[in-house]
Design an enzyme around this catalytic site. Structure first.
Site, short mmCIF file in Angstrom:
data_model
loop_
_atom_site.label_atom_id
_atom_site.label_comp_id
_atom_site.label_asym_id
_atom_site.label_seq_id
_atom_site.Cartn_x
_atom_site.Cartn_y
_atom_site.Cartn_z
N LYS A 137 -6.59 1.45 -6.34
CA LYS A 137 -7.92 1.87 -5.85
C LYS A 137 -8.50 2.90 -6.81
O LYS A 137 -8.58 4.09 -6.52
CB LYS A 137 -7.81 2.41 -4.43
CG LYS A 137 -7.38 1.34 -3.42
CD LYS A 137 -7.21 1.89 -2.03
CE LYS A 137 -6.78 0.80 -1.07
NZ LYS A 137 -6.54 1.31 0.30
N LYS A 169 -0.06 -10.24 -0.01
CA LYS A 169 -0.71 -9.55 1.10
C LYS A 169 -1.08 -10.56 2.20
O LYS A 169 -0.81 -11.76 2.06
CB LYS A 169 -1.94 -8.79 0.58
CG LYS A 169 -1.57 -7.74 -0.47
CD LYS A 169 -2.80 -7.12 -1.10
CE LYS A 169 -3.48 -6.14 -0.19
NZ LYS A 169 -2.70 -4.92 0.03
N GLU A 197 3.75 -7.39 1.44
CA GLU A 197 3.17 -6.55 2.48
C GLU A 197 3.50 -7.16 3.84
O GLU A 197 3.20 -8.33 4.09
CB GLU A 197 1.66 -6.47 2.30
CG GLU A 197 0.95 -5.68 3.39
CD GLU A 197 -0.56 -5.76 3.24
OE1 GLU A 197 -1.10 -4.97 2.46
OE2 GLU A 197 -1.17 -6.63 3.90
N ASP A 218 3.07 -1.92 6.04
CA ASP A 218 1.66 -1.57 6.11
C ASP A 218 1.24 -1.04 7.48
O ASP A 218 1.48 -1.68 8.51
CB ASP A 218 0.82 -2.81 5.77
CG ASP A 218 -0.66 -2.48 5.64
OD1 ASP A 218 -0.99 -1.47 5.00
OD2 ASP A 218 -1.47 -3.26 6.17
#
Length: 283
Positions: A137, A169, A197, A218
């Site tokens: 990010k 993911k 994830e 997560d």
């Protein structure tokens, strides 16, 4: 001081940043107001208590416009300093210094802000055995620099991009038809590092059975994380991720996870308050 960072082209970064500021007309204010022969001395200092990052890049901006500029580094990247600390002394062409000032300060303020926030998170988990990771990010075009800044703050870099590890993911899982199927496809493709994830404990065993090498747990609260870590039993590294804040990170780290990843290190760090004051030198 020479700044080198694998995968980062310092010269291109400096040229592009200065070109953005100078445009087609150049620094019209300095050209109009400051005599060409004028010389300045200056001091870059921090008004905040910070962890320093980016001084070598700042130097490159000044040297790009005045190769003969005199620069004395007073601290080093990665150093924690109190408010009021002088970071760098400069002496050279007044026009060049004024033209490079904003690009140099923007860079050091941004990177030092990231390093400072990172160190605060690192300090929170000291003694837990967990390692702080950054994420992807980042501001487009600045990933290498921002991840450099997190490392100056004491974090470990997570994957640099989409190329250095697979990260499966929820959307990958949905298309592949399940965690096990997604991992199996990544393994069949010859990928060595497969991060998966999982947001439910019942996804752990299928992921491991299919060949996951790292589990990203997560948005799990601390009790759920602790149970997940127990279930994994050290077979692969575990990572707590999702909405981690400074006031919650220690409880998550104390569950026994290998890593805690924090997106806000690069996504939300405020710029450090750093200034640069010039004084005209006698002719």
């Amino acid at each position: 001081m020479s700044f080198e960072l694998p995968g980062f082209d310092l010269d291109s970064f400096v040229r592009a940043t200065l070109a953005e500021d100078l445009g087609e007309g150049g620094d019209i204010t300095s050209a109009a107001v400051i005599p060409a022969e004028a010389r300045f001395s200056g001091v870059m200092d921090s008004r905040d208590a910070i962890v320093v990052a980016g001084l070598g890049i700042a130097e490159a901006f000044f040297r790009a416009l005045d190769p003969e500029v005199g620069i004395e580094m007073l601290v080093a990247d990665g150093q924690r300093v109190p408010a009021g600390t002088d970071l760098m002394r400069l002496e050279g062409s007044a026009r060049a210094m004024l033209t490079a000032e904003r690009s140099a300060l923007n860079t050091v303020q941004h990177l030092s802000g990231i390093a400072t926030m990172t160190r605060a998170y690192v300090d929170k988990i000291v003694g837990t055995g967990a390692t702080l990771l950054d994420t992807r990010k980042t501001i487009p075009g600045l990933r290498r620099l921002e991840k450099y800044a997190t490392s100056m703050g004491g974090a470990t870099n997570h994957r640099m991009g989409l190329w250095d590890a697979a990260m499966i993911k929820d959307n990958h899982v949905a298309v592949a038809g399940g965690v096990g199927a997604a991992v199996a496809r990544a393994k069949a493709a010859g990928i060595a590092s497969i991060i998966v994830e999982v947001d439910r404990v019942d996804q752990i065993e299928p992921a491991l059975a299919a060949g996951a090498t790292h589990l990203l747990l997560d948005n799990m609260d601390a009790p759920t994380l602790r149970g997940a870590v127990t279930l994994v039993g050290g077979r692969v590294p575990t990572e707590a991720s999702g909405g981690v804040r400074l006031d919650t990170i220690r409880a998550l780290a104390e569950t026994g996870v290998t890593y805690v990843s924090v997106g806000r290190l690069t996504q939300s760090a405020p710029a450090a308050d750093i200034g640069l004051d010039f004084t005209e030198m006698p002719a």
